[in-house]
Design an enzyme around this catalytic site. Structure first.
Site, mmCIF file in Angstrom:
data_model
loop_
_atom_site.group_PDB
_atom_site.id
_atom_site.type_symbol
_atom_site.label_atom_id
_atom_site.label_comp_id
_atom_site.label_asym_id
_atom_site.label_seq_id
_atom_site.Cartn_x
_atom_site.Cartn_y
_atom_site.Cartn_z
ATOM 1 N N ARG A 129 0.840 -1.199 0.000
ATOM 2 C CA ARG A 129 0.000 0.000 0.000
ATOM 3 C C ARG A 129 0.877 1.252 0.000
ATOM 4 N NH1 ARG A 129 -2.337 -3.769 3.477
ATOM 5 N NH2 ARG A 129 -4.475 -4.352 2.958
ATOM 6 N N ASP A 150 -9.639 -4.415 8.516
ATOM 7 C CA ASP A 150 -8.754 -5.390 9.164
ATOM 8 C C ASP A 150 -9.414 -5.908 10.445
ATOM 9 O OD1 ASP A 150 -6.005 -4.201 7.659
ATOM 10 O OD2 ASP A 150 -7.568 -2.769 8.157
ATOM 11 N N HIS A 170 -2.969 0.793 8.279
ATOM 12 C CA HIS A 170 -3.708 -0.186 7.480
ATOM 13 C C HIS A 170 -2.693 -0.725 6.476
ATOM 14 C CE1 HIS A 170 -6.494 -2.139 4.843
ATOM 15 N NE2 HIS A 170 -6.279 -1.292 3.868
HETATM 16 N N1 NAD Z 1 -8.938 1.281 2.830
HETATM 17 C C1 NAD Z 1 -9.126 0.023 2.488
HETATM 18 O O1 NAD Z 1 -9.320 -0.840 3.360
HETATM 19 C C2 NAD Z 1 -9.097 -0.345 1.032
HETATM 20 C C3 NAD Z 1 -9.526 -1.578 0.567
HETATM 21 C C4 NAD Z 1 -9.488 -1.845 -0.800
HETATM 22 C C5 NAD Z 1 -8.998 -0.881 -1.681
HETATM 23 N N2 NAD Z 1 -8.578 0.307 -1.197
HETATM 24 C C6 NAD Z 1 -8.027 1.363 -2.048
HETATM 25 O O2 NAD Z 1 -9.079 2.045 -2.716
HETATM 26 C C7 NAD Z 1 -8.541 2.681 -3.877
HETATM 27 C C8 NAD Z 1 -9.448 2.384 -5.064
HETATM 28 O O3 NAD Z 1 -9.366 1.015 -5.402
HETATM 29 P P1 NAD Z 1 -10.232 0.399 -6.604
HETATM 30 O O4 NAD Z 1 -9.948 -1.058 -6.600
HETATM 31 O O5 NAD Z 1 -11.615 0.914 -6.540
HETATM 32 O O6 NAD Z 1 -9.472 1.070 -7.846
HETATM 33 P P2 NAD Z 1 -10.093 1.319 -9.316
HETATM 34 O O7 NAD Z 1 -8.921 1.501 -10.210
HETATM 35 O O8 NAD Z 1 -11.094 0.266 -9.637
HETATM 36 O O9 NAD Z 1 -10.871 2.682 -9.143
HETATM 37 C C9 NAD Z 1 -10.248 3.908 -8.994
HETATM 38 C C10 NAD Z 1 -11.146 4.945 -9.649
HETATM 39 O O10 NAD Z 1 -10.572 6.225 -9.393
HETATM 40 C C11 NAD Z 1 -10.789 7.023 -10.538
HETATM 41 N N3 NAD Z 1 -9.845 8.140 -10.548
HETATM 42 C C12 NAD Z 1 -8.502 8.132 -10.741
HETATM 43 N N4 NAD Z 1 -8.018 9.382 -10.655
HETATM 44 C C13 NAD Z 1 -9.073 10.205 -10.407
HETATM 45 C C14 NAD Z 1 -9.222 11.603 -10.218
HETATM 46 N N5 NAD Z 1 -8.169 12.416 -10.276
HETATM 47 N N6 NAD Z 1 -10.449 12.088 -9.990
HETATM 48 C C15 NAD Z 1 -11.524 11.274 -9.918
HETATM 49 N N7 NAD Z 1 -11.454 9.938 -10.096
HETATM 50 C C16 NAD Z 1 -10.242 9.414 -10.331
HETATM 51 C C17 NAD Z 1 -10.563 6.041 -11.707
HETATM 52 O O11 NAD Z 1 -11.126 6.517 -12.900
HETATM 53 C C18 NAD Z 1 -11.231 4.782 -11.175
HETATM 54 O O12 NAD Z 1 -12.583 4.707 -11.561
HETATM 55 C C19 NAD Z 1 -7.134 2.132 -4.036
HETATM 56 O O13 NAD Z 1 -6.187 3.051 -3.545
HETATM 57 C C20 NAD Z 1 -7.127 0.877 -3.168
HETATM 58 O O14 NAD Z 1 -5.838 0.524 -2.709
HETATM 59 C C21 NAD Z 1 -8.636 0.603 0.120
#
Ligand code: NAD
Length: 314
Positions: free
Chosen positions: A91, A151, A178
């Site tokens: 991450r 988690d 995390h």
């Molecule tokens: N906190 C947690 O527990 C947890 C769990 C899973 C995933 N995540 C995180 O969530 C984030 C998203 O993951 P995902 O699998 O949905 O990714 P994804 O690639 O499916 O989705 C990301 C989205 O963000 C959009 N995007 C990118 N830049 C942008 C901007 N400047 N303005 C607006 N939209 C924008 C993209 O077009 C895309 O639709 C990642 O950083 C991932 O690591 C966090």
């Protein structure tokens, strides 16, 4: 009487954002839901698709795809935009890329006149929550990261499974980053008010080796899921809905979120996963657990790693 409705804005309708929108709709948590993404077609397609489920939803929700000006009236802006982990990536590897993306996003949101609560899920979530706090200028109580909410849920699920007890009766927290340096708080883990060590006393078949393995499964869960299906999204989506509900319904619920420490746990100037009381104003207070010496040391290490990683970017 004011005709005021709750509005949630989701920035980033990828795997996590769209799963969150779907779960939010299914639980009938908000009256308005606006979807915003750099990829407008994706946000528009999601809005259409979700609207077609409205006849089956528990309550009316107005859903549309929009732009940053729609955030001005939002109660909560949930950010799930940015790059996700690729197989083999940690991450923390995402830090530079996503901090850059966040600078632009938060500037646009604040230009809309937004004065609500930020919820951040994009990784590395603790560092990006700090970035949102810095970039937005909002009070620390109104900037919340998803932290170790997922988690902790994974931990409770696996413990419930191991002890054959409903996961909702298991109370156990994962705190810290995390990510790879997070830690389980065994000293306060309990089932129905009974400590885990008490619960296992005089029972056959339970041992610490298995419990330690459970924690490793929690810590490494994302790697295993990403290896199998490319991304993780349902668990975090439901965790974000839980957090949204705690805020909008003024629940005073204890959730392990990334919150700003200002002397609590002897730490300051950091957002990190800790249990906190969440209500309509955001973080009401941090719950300070009386950690064992080993837990304290691991928690401090986790914070050191976060501070070292964020130093060059924020
Ligand atoms: N906190 C947690 O527990 C947890 C769990 C899973 C995933 N995540 C995180 O969530 C984030 C998203 O993951 P995902 O699998 O949905 O990714 P994804 O690639 O499916 O989705 C990301 C989205 O963000 C959009 N995007 C990118 N830049 C942008 C901007 N400047 N303005 C607006 N939209 C924008 C993209 O077009 C895309 O639709 C990642 O950083 C991932 O690591 C966090």
């Amino acid at each position: 009487m004011l005709n005021r409705v709750n509005r949630v804005a989701v920035i980033g309708t990828g795997f996590v954002g769209s799963s969150y929108a779907f779960a939010l709709l299914n639980q009938g948590i908000t009256e308005e839901l606006v979807l915003i993404d750099l990829n407008k077609d994706k946000a528009e397609g999601d809005a259409m698709d979700l609207n077609h489920g409205l006849p089956f939803a528990p309550s009316r929700t107005k859903i549309w795809y929009g732009d940053y000006s729609d955030c001005g009236q939002a109660d909560i802006v949930v950010i799930t935009a940015g790059a996700n982990q690729k197989p083999g990536e940690t991450r923390l590897d995402l830090v530079e890329k996503n901090t850059r993306i966040f600078k632009g996003i938060v500037k646009d949101i604040m230009a809309s006149g937004f004065d609500g609560i930020f919820v951040v899920a994009t990784n590395p979530v603790d560092i990006l929550t700090y970035a949102v706090w810095k970039f937005s200028g909002l009070p620390k109580e109104r900037v919340i990261g998803s932290g170790t909410i997922l988690d902790t849920a994974r931990f409770r699920f696996l413990l419930g499974d191991y002890f054959d007890v409903d996961t909702r009766n298991v109370h156990a927290y994962i705190i810290g980053e995390h990510g790879d340096t997070e830690l389980p708080v065994w000293s306060h883990a309990s089932i129905a008010g009974t400590s885990i060590s008490e619960w296992t006393k005089n029972k056959q078949g339970y041992n610490q080796v298995e419990l330690d393995k459970i924690f490793l499964h929690v810590r490494d869960a994302a790697y295993h899921i990403i290896e199998k299906k490319g991304a993780t999204f349902y668990g975090i989506a439901m965790g974000l809905v839980r957090l949204t509900k705690a805020i909008l319904q003024n629940e005073y619920s204890v959730l392990t979120v990334s919150a700003y420490l200002d002397g609590e746990y002897g730490q300051s100037d950091i957002f990190v996963g800790v249990p906190a009381v969440v209500n309509r104003d955001g973080i009401r207070e941090i719950v300070e657990l009386d950690l064992s010496d080993e837990e304290k040391q691991k928690f401090e290490h986790s914070i050191e790693v976060l501070k070292k990683t964020m130093k060059p970017v924020i």
